[in-house]
Design an enzyme around this catalytic site. Structure first.
Site, mmCIF file in Angstrom:
data_model
loop_
_atom_site.group_PDB
_atom_site.id
_atom_site.type_symbol
_atom_site.label_atom_id
_atom_site.label_comp_id
_atom_site.label_asym_id
_atom_site.label_seq_id
_atom_site.Cartn_x
_atom_site.Cartn_y
_atom_site.Cartn_z
ATOM 1 N N SER A 26 6.976 27.429 6.699
ATOM 2 C CA SER A 26 6.171 28.645 6.834
ATOM 3 C C SER A 26 5.005 28.646 5.860
ATOM 4 O O SER A 26 5.165 28.319 4.690
ATOM 5 C CB SER A 26 7.067 29.853 6.542
ATOM 6 N N GLU A 166 11.172 32.488 -3.222
ATOM 7 C CA GLU A 166 9.802 32.624 -3.766
ATOM 8 C C GLU A 166 9.539 33.983 -4.430
ATOM 9 O O GLU A 166 8.407 34.375 -4.638
ATOM 10 C CB GLU A 166 8.701 32.419 -2.728
ATOM 11 N N TYR A 168 10.277 37.069 -3.283
ATOM 12 C CA TYR A 168 10.049 38.233 -2.409
ATOM 13 C C TYR A 168 11.268 39.166 -2.456
ATOM 14 O O TYR A 168 12.228 38.905 -3.179
ATOM 15 C CB TYR A 168 9.742 37.756 -0.979
ATOM 16 N N ARG A 216 16.124 31.035 4.023
ATOM 17 C CA ARG A 216 15.469 30.268 2.953
ATOM 18 C C ARG A 216 16.031 30.726 1.623
ATOM 19 O O ARG A 216 15.770 31.851 1.167
ATOM 20 C CB ARG A 216 13.949 30.438 3.013
ATOM 21 N N HIS A 254 6.733 33.214 -7.064
ATOM 22 C CA HIS A 254 5.272 33.112 -7.192
ATOM 23 C C HIS A 254 4.811 33.408 -8.614
ATOM 24 O O HIS A 254 3.766 32.935 -9.041
ATOM 25 C CB HIS A 254 4.565 34.049 -6.209
ATOM 26 N N ALA A 312 4.811 21.981 4.976
ATOM 27 C CA ALA A 312 3.853 22.942 5.520
ATOM 28 C C ALA A 312 2.454 22.371 5.433
ATOM 29 O O ALA A 312 1.817 22.071 6.453
ATOM 30 C CB ALA A 312 3.964 24.267 4.769
ATOM 31 N N GLN A 341 -6.842 23.773 -2.355
ATOM 32 C CA GLN A 341 -8.186 24.350 -2.402
ATOM 33 C C GLN A 341 -8.599 25.108 -1.132
ATOM 34 O O GLN A 341 -9.321 26.087 -1.223
ATOM 35 C CB GLN A 341 -9.209 23.252 -2.708
ATOM 36 N N CYS A 355 -7.857 23.410 5.573
ATOM 37 C CA CYS A 355 -7.416 22.259 4.789
ATOM 38 C C CYS A 355 -8.627 21.480 4.316
ATOM 39 O O CYS A 355 -9.546 21.224 5.098
ATOM 40 C CB CYS A 355 -6.516 21.378 5.646
ATOM 41 N N ALA A 673 -15.388 18.579 -2.587
ATOM 42 C CA ALA A 673 -14.989 17.809 -1.403
ATOM 43 C C ALA A 673 -14.696 18.729 -0.225
ATOM 44 O O ALA A 673 -14.926 18.357 0.923
ATOM 45 C CB ALA A 673 -13.765 16.969 -1.742
HETATM 46 P P1 NAP Z 1 -19.060 22.871 -12.388
HETATM 47 O O1 NAP Z 1 -17.743 23.436 -12.056
HETATM 48 O O2 NAP Z 1 -20.258 23.481 -11.808
HETATM 49 O O3 NAP Z 1 -19.172 22.848 -13.969
HETATM 50 C C1 NAP Z 1 -20.206 22.285 -14.691
HETATM 51 C C2 NAP Z 1 -20.268 23.007 -16.016
HETATM 52 O O4 NAP Z 1 -21.297 22.433 -16.777
HETATM 53 C C3 NAP Z 1 -20.604 24.457 -15.807
HETATM 54 O O5 NAP Z 1 -19.408 25.210 -15.883
HETATM 55 C C4 NAP Z 1 -21.626 24.762 -16.894
HETATM 56 O O6 NAP Z 1 -20.962 25.572 -17.862
HETATM 57 C C5 NAP Z 1 -21.981 23.426 -17.493
HETATM 58 N N1 NAP Z 1 -23.405 23.176 -17.350
HETATM 59 C C6 NAP Z 1 -24.169 23.259 -16.249
HETATM 60 N N2 NAP Z 1 -25.449 22.957 -16.521
HETATM 61 C C7 NAP Z 1 -25.500 22.673 -17.830
HETATM 62 C C8 NAP Z 1 -26.548 22.298 -18.709
HETATM 63 N N3 NAP Z 1 -27.782 22.149 -18.279
HETATM 64 N N4 NAP Z 1 -26.237 22.100 -19.986
HETATM 65 C C9 NAP Z 1 -24.983 22.232 -20.426
HETATM 66 N N5 NAP Z 1 -23.953 22.600 -19.645
HETATM 67 C C10 NAP Z 1 -24.222 22.818 -18.374
HETATM 68 O O7 NAP Z 1 -19.100 21.357 -11.995
HETATM 69 P P2 NAP Z 1 -18.046 20.226 -12.255
HETATM 70 O O8 NAP Z 1 -17.107 20.524 -13.352
HETATM 71 O O9 NAP Z 1 -18.888 19.036 -12.367
HETATM 72 O O10 NAP Z 1 -17.217 20.196 -10.926
HETATM 73 C C11 NAP Z 1 -17.853 19.845 -9.712
HETATM 74 C C12 NAP Z 1 -17.097 20.372 -8.507
HETATM 75 O O11 NAP Z 1 -15.848 19.759 -8.423
HETATM 76 C C13 NAP Z 1 -16.906 21.853 -8.527
HETATM 77 O O12 NAP Z 1 -17.303 22.369 -7.282
HETATM 78 C C14 NAP Z 1 -15.446 22.032 -8.667
HETATM 79 O O13 NAP Z 1 -14.993 23.057 -7.797
HETATM 80 C C15 NAP Z 1 -14.862 20.725 -8.212
HETATM 81 N N6 NAP Z 1 -13.677 20.415 -9.037
HETATM 82 C C16 NAP Z 1 -12.640 21.273 -9.049
HETATM 83 C C17 NAP Z 1 -11.538 21.010 -9.836
HETATM 84 C C18 NAP Z 1 -10.379 21.944 -9.860
HETATM 85 O O14 NAP Z 1 -10.378 22.987 -9.247
HETATM 86 N N7 NAP Z 1 -9.345 21.635 -10.597
HETATM 87 C C19 NAP Z 1 -11.510 19.880 -10.612
HETATM 88 C C20 NAP Z 1 -12.600 19.024 -10.600
HETATM 89 C C21 NAP Z 1 -13.682 19.312 -9.820
HETATM 90 P P3 NAP Z 1 -21.749 26.433 -18.928
HETATM 91 O O15 NAP Z 1 -23.071 26.794 -18.314
HETATM 92 O O16 NAP Z 1 -20.902 27.602 -19.229
HETATM 93 O O17 NAP Z 1 -21.864 25.548 -20.093
HETATM 94 FE FE1 SF4 Z 2 -3.033 19.914 1.380
HETATM 95 FE FE2 SF4 Z 2 -5.196 20.535 2.698
HETATM 96 FE FE3 SF4 Z 2 -3.948 22.422 1.330
HETATM 97 FE FE4 SF4 Z 2 -5.286 20.503 0.012
HETATM 98 S S1 SF4 Z 2 -6.141 22.063 1.347
HETATM 99 S S2 SF4 Z 2 -3.187 21.257 -0.382
HETATM 100 S S3 SF4 Z 2 -4.947 18.762 1.367
HETATM 101 S S4 SF4 Z 2 -3.159 21.319 3.088
#
Ligand code: NAP
Ligand code: SF4
Length: 687
Positions: A26, A166, A168, A216, A254, A312, A341, A355, A673
């Site tokens: 689910s 979970e 609930y 469950r 949760h 799921a 995500q 997805c 991505a």
């Molecule tokens: P981001 O999330 O946009 O972060 C880049 C960071 O750099 C910003 O938070 C900003 O923070 C800083 N920055 C931007 N311009 C700057 C400048 N000129 N000088 C200094 N600092 C600056 O980008 P990212 O970390 O490269 O990630 C890229 C993408 O990958 C995102 O869309 C993210 O969603 C995805 N991603 C997600 C995850 C996750 O969810 N776990 C993990 C990896 C990547 P400040 O301005 O506050 O300094």
């Molecule tokens: Fe899996 Fe797609 Fe959910 Fe990512 S977004 S956890 S790849 S089902």
């Protein structure tokens, strides 16, 4: 002879024979709640049934309004609703599938002011304090559950699942943590168990003997004041007597502060808990959580650890999961990478689930990849729409051609989808390998599953005869003769204009993750977005950690010794001193995904990462990184400064040749991505 004899073996539960042991668990998609989404829901399930899954379980439907997940959420309370669901059940049956409805009372997780629970105790993850159900209210709730079960049967569902895990409502009655009642429904463990037992007993009375009732059961609550293992075993026995047909299993409430399904959880992490229930249960038991490959499912079943495997998210990622496993094409499965995500992160902010690796999930009626020609017999398109449209047949020589430049997630998705549609595709990549930014992401501890996406694309490119030209710098001349050009040239890390950015200490995250640079013991990380947080984890992570350390670091213990399965956490050993800095004054990591951000933040804390918000960067020099915070100048002494300050689009080629621009090359600010693959798929669908 199949590679997965246990997984693909049929199983009879009550009056229902399942064609194999794979259950689509689910998961709420957001299509359950509105009448006008019913056909989309039917198409979503029908595609999975066509993909040969053994049993589908719907998202949760409330037995009454108090049990809503949110205002006006899905419920199964009237004959009219049951009639409407016949569209869903018929669509699944037409594809030879079976489907169960899940009945779920949210209890204190209800995001509305009418919520109720065993006691008036607010949950840490919802703003509404529930009312305590009166004694009559509990009686009514048990009856409402049974009525919903009977209505589900009328709607044509082949089975029901009663959601008892979970955290609930049912789980809230079961655990001392949330049940302070002094009437017949609380106090002792035996009284806390009465609600689920009554629900099953009353349901069985209404639906007769053969109709499968799945329950469950929460094996590990992973919260303080959770159930002991003895209580879980006793509950299982009582439920069997009351008429349960199958136990599905749940891990963690949760509100638990132990990750249970995200990518950093080892695959199959919870199989031993299921095996323990299987030892005492007399009805079939279904394993769930962090099982994403047919190999893992087969192994659990072959070891006798379960009778069924629930997945799921893997069925969102690939509707044809079972069909591919059954036809010796497991290497073509688009594997769920447990990122959350586009699925759970969407659901928790009231967006429709989809997805990341398969943006067609939940959009089966909208995002359709039609074949461009009919002269290649046997080719199956995503969604099985190949016979839906008869475009004019074209001879091999007049097959339209597509050039895709860049083999990151956007380019790979574009190339594979275009080839699926029947285009003759050439994929150009400057690097010697496929993957782009994904190849960096999979270096992060716990993100190893990202490699599966590259395995999937690599295999599909091969199967679909895409011409792949690696180590090739695409030029305007090279692209001149293609009918369509898709530019997915990606990004380069942004190197911000900080004084000393060219200093030898200053390196980009790409150089660190690719192994080009090995950094010293003391590191400052500039930028605390998703990548800055990931890089901090990468730098502090002890490579000697094993899967067993996962339980120790998150304090997961034996529920026979520790109620709820929670025990002391073992501190992480870290291999570097890391200081993570950002300019924003907000707490670090608050922009991360709803369902995984808290775990990433916890890991930073556990790894001793120093976090500094509201900084201005002054300079980088031999001493380290100089910053100003609250008007005070500070020096972060370090061997290296790793720059994680976002990215800049690479667009030179697009500026020269035009065409279609996608992925990070289009919008670097939202480099992601999820966006890249969706954009590529939408573009190709419209070509
Ligand atoms: P981001 O999330 O946009 O972060 C880049 C960071 O750099 C910003 O938070 C900003 O923070 C800083 N920055 C931007 N311009 C700057 C400048 N000129 N000088 C200094 N600092 C600056 O980008 P990212 O970390 O490269 O990630 C890229 C993408 O990958 C995102 O869309 C993210 O969603 C995805 N991603 C997600 C995850 C996750 O969810 N776990 C993990 C990896 C990547 P400040 O301005 O506050 O300094
Ligand atoms: Fe899996 Fe797609 Fe959910 Fe990512 S977004 S956890 S790849 S089902």
């Amino acid at each position: 002879m199949t590679t997965y004899p246990h997984l693909l073996a049929p199983l009879t539960i009550g009056d229902l024979t399942l064609r194999n042991r794979v259950v689509m668990g689910s998961m709420h998609t957001g299509l359950e709640d509105k009448l006008w989404d019913m056909d989309k829901l039917a198409a979503y399930f029908a595609e999975r049934a066509r993909g040969e899954v053994g049993l589908i379980i719907t998202g949760g439907y409330a037995p009454n309004k108090r049990g809503w997940l949110k205002p006006f959420a899905a419920e199964m309370t009237t004959r009219l609703q049951a009639m409407r669901h016949q569209r869903v059940t018929a669509a699944v049956h037409d594809e030879g599938g079976a489907i169960a409805m899940q009945i779920l009372h949210a209890g204190r997780y209800g995001y509305h002011p009418l919520s109720v629970s065993a006691s008036a105790k607010k949950s840490p993850i919802t703003p509404f304090k529930p009312s305590a159900l009166s004694t009559r209210g509990v009686e009514r709730t048990a009856t409402d559950f049974a009525k919903s079960v009977a209505l589900a049967k009328k709607a044509g569902y082949d089975a029901v699942e009663i959601m008892g895990s979970e955290g609930y409502l049912i789980n809230q009655f079961l655990a001392a943590r949330t049940n302070d009642r002094t009437d017949a429904w609380g106090g002792t463990a035996a009284k806390r168990m009465r609600l689920p037992v009554e629900i099953v007993r009353r349901s069985r009375e209404l639906v007769g003997d053969g109709f499968p009732i799945i329950y469950r059961i929460s094996l590990l609550d992973l919260v303080e004041g959770g159930q002991t293992w003895d209580e879980v075993v006793e509950l299982a026995g009582e439920l069997e007597e009351a008429g349960v047909t199958v136990f599905n299993t749940g891990i963690g409430w949760h509100e638990a502060r132990v990750p249970t399904i995200i990518t950093q959880v080892p695959r199959g992490a919870w199989r031993s808990a299921t095996a323990r229930l299987k030892e005492v249960a007399t009805v079939p038991v279904c394993a769930s959580n962090r099982i994403s490959s047919p190999e893992m499912g087969e192994d659990i079943l072959a070891s006798g650890g379960a009778d069924l495997i629930s997945m799921a998210r893997p069925l969102l990622a690939d509707a044809e999961f079972v069909a591919k496993a059954a036809s010796d094409r497991a290497d073509e499965i688009n594997t769920c990478i447990a990122c959350n995500q586009a699925c759970l992160d969407h659901v928790f902010v009231n967006k429709k689930a989809s997805c990341l690796v398969n943006p067609r999930a939940g959009r089966e009626t909208e995002l359709i990849l039609l074949p461009i020609r009919t002269s290649r017999p046997g080719r199956r398109t995503l969604g099985g729409t190949s016979d839906a449209v008869a475009a004019p047949a074209a001879g091999p020589s007049d097959v339209p051609t597509v050039a895709v430049v860049g083999a990151g997630p956007a380019g790979l998705a574009a190339a594979v989808n275009a080839a699926e549609r029947g285009f003759a595709v050439t994929l150009f990549e400057q690097a010697p390998t496929l993957g782009g930014q994904f190849r960096l992401a999979m270096q992060i501890p716990g993100k190893e599953d990202f490699a599966e996406t590259l395995r999937y694309y690599t295999r599909r490119l091969d199967v679909l005869d895409v011409e792949v030209q690696l180590s090739t710098h695409a030029t305007p001349e090279l692209l001149a003769d293609f009918d369509h050009t898709i530019i997915a040239t990606g990004v380069v890390p942004r190197m911000p204009a900080i004084d000393g950015i060219d200093h030898a200490k200053s390196v980009s995250y790409a150089d660190v993750l690719s192994g080009k640079v090995t950094v010293g013991r003391r590191v400052a990380v500039v930028g605390a977005g998703g990548i800055g947080v990931d890089v901090s984890h990468f730098l502090t992570h002890d490579p000697g950690d094993t899967d067993e350390d996962f339980y120790a670091h998150w304090g997961v213990g034996d529920p026979a010794l520790h109620p709820g399965g929670l025990t002391e956490r073992k501190p992480r050993s870290t291999v570097r001193e890391v200081t993570l800095v950002q300019r924003k004054a907000t707490p670090i990591g608050i922009g991360l995904g709803k369902t995984s951000g808290w775990a990433h933040r916890a890991v930073l804390k556990q790894s001793g990462v120093t976090q500094i918000s509201g900084a201005a960067y002054d300079r980088i020099d031999d001493a380290g990184l100089h910053i100003t915070v609250d008007g005070e100048q500070r020096l972060i002494e370090c061997d290296h400064v790793v720059i994680c300050a976002g990215q800049e689009s690479v667009r030179d080629l697009y500026d020269a040749v035009g065409g279609h621009l996608i992925g990070g090359a289009d919008v670097a600010a939202e480099l992601d991505a999820k966006r890249a693959i969706l954009q590529a798929t939408e573009l190709v669908a419209a070509l």
